[in-house]
Write an enzyme that holds these catalytic residues in place. Structure first.
Site, PDB file in Angstrom:
ATOM      1  N   ARG A  35      43.899  34.430  41.701  1.00  0.00           N
ATOM      2  CA  ARG A  35      42.844  34.743  40.738  1.00  0.00           C
ATOM      3  C   ARG A  35      41.591  33.983  41.171  1.00  0.00           C
ATOM      4  O   ARG A  35      41.688  32.845  41.652  1.00  0.00           O
ATOM      5  CB  ARG A  35      43.220  34.306  39.310  1.00  0.00           C
ATOM      6  CG  ARG A  35      44.250  35.197  38.623  1.00  0.00           C
ATOM      7  CD  ARG A  35      43.705  36.581  38.244  1.00  0.00           C
ATOM      8  NE  ARG A  35      44.679  37.398  37.547  1.00  0.00           N
ATOM      9  CZ  ARG A  35      45.528  38.261  38.131  1.00  0.00           C
ATOM     10  NH1 ARG A  35      45.514  38.417  39.440  1.00  0.00           N
ATOM     11  NH2 ARG A  35      46.368  38.972  37.413  1.00  0.00           N
ATOM     12  N   GLU A  56      34.505  39.903  38.299  1.00  0.00           N
ATOM     13  CA  GLU A  56      34.750  41.143  39.060  1.00  0.00           C
ATOM     14  C   GLU A  56      34.231  42.316  38.256  1.00  0.00           C
ATOM     15  O   GLU A  56      34.300  42.277  37.021  1.00  0.00           O
ATOM     16  CB  GLU A  56      36.254  41.312  39.319  1.00  0.00           C
ATOM     17  CG  GLU A  56      36.816  40.203  40.192  1.00  0.00           C
ATOM     18  CD  GLU A  56      38.345  40.245  40.339  1.00  0.00           C
ATOM     19  OE1 GLU A  56      38.976  41.143  39.747  1.00  0.00           O
ATOM     20  OE2 GLU A  56      38.895  39.379  41.013  1.00  0.00           O
ATOM     21  N   HIS A  80      40.115  43.373  44.798  1.00  0.00           N
ATOM     22  CA  HIS A  80      41.309  43.069  43.984  1.00  0.00           C
ATOM     23  C   HIS A  80      42.354  44.196  44.097  1.00  0.00           C
ATOM     24  O   HIS A  80      42.672  44.867  43.112  1.00  0.00           O
ATOM     25  CB  HIS A  80      40.911  42.850  42.510  1.00  0.00           C
ATOM     26  CG  HIS A  80      41.943  42.062  41.746  1.00  0.00           C
ATOM     27  ND1 HIS A  80      41.640  41.231  40.693  1.00  0.00           N
ATOM     28  CD2 HIS A  80      43.296  41.986  41.889  1.00  0.00           C
ATOM     29  CE1 HIS A  80      42.744  40.683  40.216  1.00  0.00           C
ATOM     30  NE2 HIS A  80      43.763  41.133  40.922  1.00  0.00           N
TER      31      HIS A  80
HETATM   32  P1  NAP Z   1      55.464  33.277  40.045  1.00  0.00           P
HETATM   33  O1  NAP Z   1      56.700  33.815  40.639  1.00  0.00           O
HETATM   34  O2  NAP Z   1      55.447  32.827  38.623  1.00  0.00           O
HETATM   35  O3  NAP Z   1      54.974  32.069  40.991  1.00  0.00           O
HETATM   36  C1  NAP Z   1      53.980  31.189  40.653  1.00  0.00           C
HETATM   37  C2  NAP Z   1      54.255  29.852  41.339  1.00  0.00           C
HETATM   38  O4  NAP Z   1      53.143  28.991  41.062  1.00  0.00           O
HETATM   39  C3  NAP Z   1      55.503  29.160  40.842  1.00  0.00           C
HETATM   40  O5  NAP Z   1      56.339  28.854  41.934  1.00  0.00           O
HETATM   41  C4  NAP Z   1      55.001  27.884  40.165  1.00  0.00           C
HETATM   42  O6  NAP Z   1      55.903  26.820  40.456  1.00  0.00           O
HETATM   43  C5  NAP Z   1      53.651  27.680  40.846  1.00  0.00           C
HETATM   44  N1  NAP Z   1      52.709  26.944  39.992  1.00  0.00           N
HETATM   45  C6  NAP Z   1      52.432  27.132  38.693  1.00  0.00           C
HETATM   46  N2  NAP Z   1      51.533  26.217  38.268  1.00  0.00           N
HETATM   47  C7  NAP Z   1      51.245  25.447  39.336  1.00  0.00           C
HETATM   48  C8  NAP Z   1      50.403  24.335  39.533  1.00  0.00           C
HETATM   49  N3  NAP Z   1      49.687  23.802  38.530  1.00  0.00           N
HETATM   50  N4  NAP Z   1      50.340  23.796  40.770  1.00  0.00           N
HETATM   51  C9  NAP Z   1      51.078  24.290  41.781  1.00  0.00           C
HETATM   52  N5  NAP Z   1      51.907  25.345  41.660  1.00  0.00           N
HETATM   53  C10 NAP Z   1      51.978  25.920  40.447  1.00  0.00           C
HETATM   54  O7  NAP Z   1      54.266  34.332  40.150  1.00  0.00           O
HETATM   55  P2  NAP Z   1      54.081  35.527  41.222  1.00  0.00           P
HETATM   56  O8  NAP Z   1      54.750  36.752  40.737  1.00  0.00           O
HETATM   57  O9  NAP Z   1      54.381  34.998  42.574  1.00  0.00           O
HETATM   58  O10 NAP Z   1      52.495  35.753  41.068  1.00  0.00           O
HETATM   59  C11 NAP Z   1      51.576  34.700  41.343  1.00  0.00           C
HETATM   60  C12 NAP Z   1      50.169  35.083  40.969  1.00  0.00           C
HETATM   61  O11 NAP Z   1      49.643  36.017  41.910  1.00  0.00           O
HETATM   62  C13 NAP Z   1      50.010  35.816  39.624  1.00  0.00           C
HETATM   63  O12 NAP Z   1      49.985  34.932  38.529  1.00  0.00           O
HETATM   64  C14 NAP Z   1      48.693  36.547  39.801  1.00  0.00           C
HETATM   65  O13 NAP Z   1      47.628  35.768  39.318  1.00  0.00           O
HETATM   66  C15 NAP Z   1      48.561  36.703  41.314  1.00  0.00           C
HETATM   67  N6  NAP Z   1      48.619  38.132  41.724  1.00  0.00           N
HETATM   68  C16 NAP Z   1      47.512  38.719  42.270  1.00  0.00           C
HETATM   69  C17 NAP Z   1      47.557  40.041  42.669  1.00  0.00           C
HETATM   70  C18 NAP Z   1      46.352  40.704  43.284  1.00  0.00           C
HETATM   71  O14 NAP Z   1      46.167  41.903  43.093  1.00  0.00           O
HETATM   72  N7  NAP Z   1      45.549  40.014  44.050  1.00  0.00           N
HETATM   73  C19 NAP Z   1      48.720  40.784  42.512  1.00  0.00           C
HETATM   74  C20 NAP Z   1      49.839  40.161  41.948  1.00  0.00           C
HETATM   75  C21 NAP Z   1      49.778  38.826  41.549  1.00  0.00           C
HETATM   76  P3  NAP Z   1      56.034  25.559  39.479  1.00  0.00           P
HETATM   77  O15 NAP Z   1      56.274  26.112  38.104  1.00  0.00           O
HETATM   78  O16 NAP Z   1      57.171  24.782  40.028  1.00  0.00           O
HETATM   79  O17 NAP Z   1      54.775  24.804  39.583  1.00  0.00           O
END
Ligand code: NAP
Length: 321
Positions: A239, A268, A287
């Site tokens: 994000r 955006e 995006h």
């Molecule tokens: P996820 O499986 O929940 O993974 C998020 C990871 O971030 C977790 O391993 C979590 O581990 C870590 N995290 C959370 N808070 C943190 C912090 N303060 N410091 C360091 N690490 C932290 O989520 P996902 O499905 O992989 O998706 C991740 C993100 O990608 C989404 O939230 C979204 O914003 C973004 N995304 C973008 C697009 C796009 O179109 N560009 C598409 C899909 C997703 P811990 O809890 O151990 O910290």
């Protein structure tokens, strides 16, 4: 009995929605490309039992107060920073998102952006299109290597791991930083857990993939960019708000870091005169992380299945907890 009404904030093809006709009626904003205006959303949500919304819609207390009958808010995204979860909980509205189905597609895009930025693919394509290619030369559009370099992933979750798998295929060393250690990633991907500062110092590619939260907002600030190598390449498909954009722009324009690939921005959409678009060491995308036809189709179905489950008094497949 009248079927419940779902308001969809963009146009979704009726072909995709046909199979849910028995479960709910649909009203939608008649545009695929532009978001529903706020006043229209506030008016339409007042009648709706379910809201099917996009990451570009701000679903705050005002929307939920208008939506007196709302039982479910289904977000067409895995991130849900656009939704006021506390108010939803207070009003007993179930919120759902679309994890897993978009993981591999978003990892593909993140890695494609990394490769495009490192090897200057967009610049090189423009070079040919603009008829600048007169001769071969030894360092023509020479970029940075990807193979056997070090990638640092901040947020080793579903997408982070999928990016790490791709990186391992390129012989890269994988560093990661989360709030908690992930032994699966360490064993299967030989990823090394490091502090945030160590990751910044050692990585050739720095890739945030954590959700946007109070903790991660502007995690990448001037201090963070100061710690990176001069050759570092920053790839953001999480994000926009995890980055302080003034600091990133300063780091890129003064060559404190080498380059950036950005799929997301704090505000955006951006236009062609945006300060990142005009930099020659930055690749900007609109995006499109999860935007493959197959994945977006699966995301639409997941939203609809979640809505149906809530209407039937069941637990949806992917609730936001
Ligand atoms: P996820 O499986 O929940 O993974 C998020 C990871 O971030 C977790 O391993 C979590 O581990 C870590 N995290 C959370 N808070 C943190 C912090 N303060 N410091 C360091 N690490 C932290 O989520 P996902 O499905 O992989 O998706 C991740 C993100 O990608 C989404 O939230 C979204 O914003 C973004 N995304 C973008 C697009 C796009 O179109 N560009 C598409 C899909 C997703 P811990 O809890 O151990 O910290």
């Amino acid at each position: 009995m009248t079927k419940p009404l779902v308001y969809i904030t963009r146009t979704i093809s009726s072909e995709l929605l046909r199979q849910y006709e028995e479960n709910f009626r649909v009203k939608m904003w008649e545009s695929e490309d532009t978001p529903v205006p706020r006043d229209v959303l506030l008016k339409e949500v007042a009648e709706a039992d379910g809201l099917f919304c996009m990451l570009s819609d701000t679903i705050d207390a005002e929307v939920m107060e208008q939506g007196k009958n709302l039982k479910v808010i289904a977000n067409l995204a895995v991130g849900y920073n656009n939704i006021d979860l506390l108010t939803a909980q207070e009003q007993n509205i179930v919120v759902t998102n679309t994890p897993d189905v978009l993981t591999e597609t978003t990892a593909d895009l993140t890695f494609a952006l990394l490769m495009a930025t490192a090897r200057r693919i967009v610049e090189a394509s423009d070079y040919v299109r603009e008829d600048q290619w007169e001769d071969w030369s030894p360092f023509l559009l020479a970029g940075a290597d990807i193979h056997h370099q070090t990638i640092g992933i901040v947020g080793m979750g579903r997408i982070g791991e999928a990016v790490a798998r791709r990186a391992r295929g390129f012989g890269m060393n994988v560093l990661y930083h989360n709030r908690s250690r992930k032994e699966v990633a360490e064993n299967e991907l030989q990823a090394e857990y490091v502090s945030f500062d160590e990751l910044l110092k050692r990585s050739d590619f720095i890739v945030p993939l954590a959700p946007l939260t109070d903790e991660t907002e502007e995690m990448f600030d001037a201090k963070a960019f100061d710690k990176m190598k001069e050759s570092a390449i920053f790839i953001n498909a999480s994000r926009g708000q995890v980055v302080n954009e003034d600091a990133l722009h300063e780091a890129l324009s003064t060559k404190k870091i080498a380059a950036a690939g950005l799929d997301v921005f704090t505000v955006e959409p951006i236009r062609s005169d945006n300060r990142f678009v005009t930099l020659d060491n930055t690749v900007c995308l609109p995006h499109i992380g999860s935007s493959s036809v197959k994945t977006r189709t699966e995301m639409v179905h997941l939203c609809c299945e979640n809505i149906v489950a809530v209407f039937q008094g069941e637990t949806p497949k992917t609730p936001v907890t």
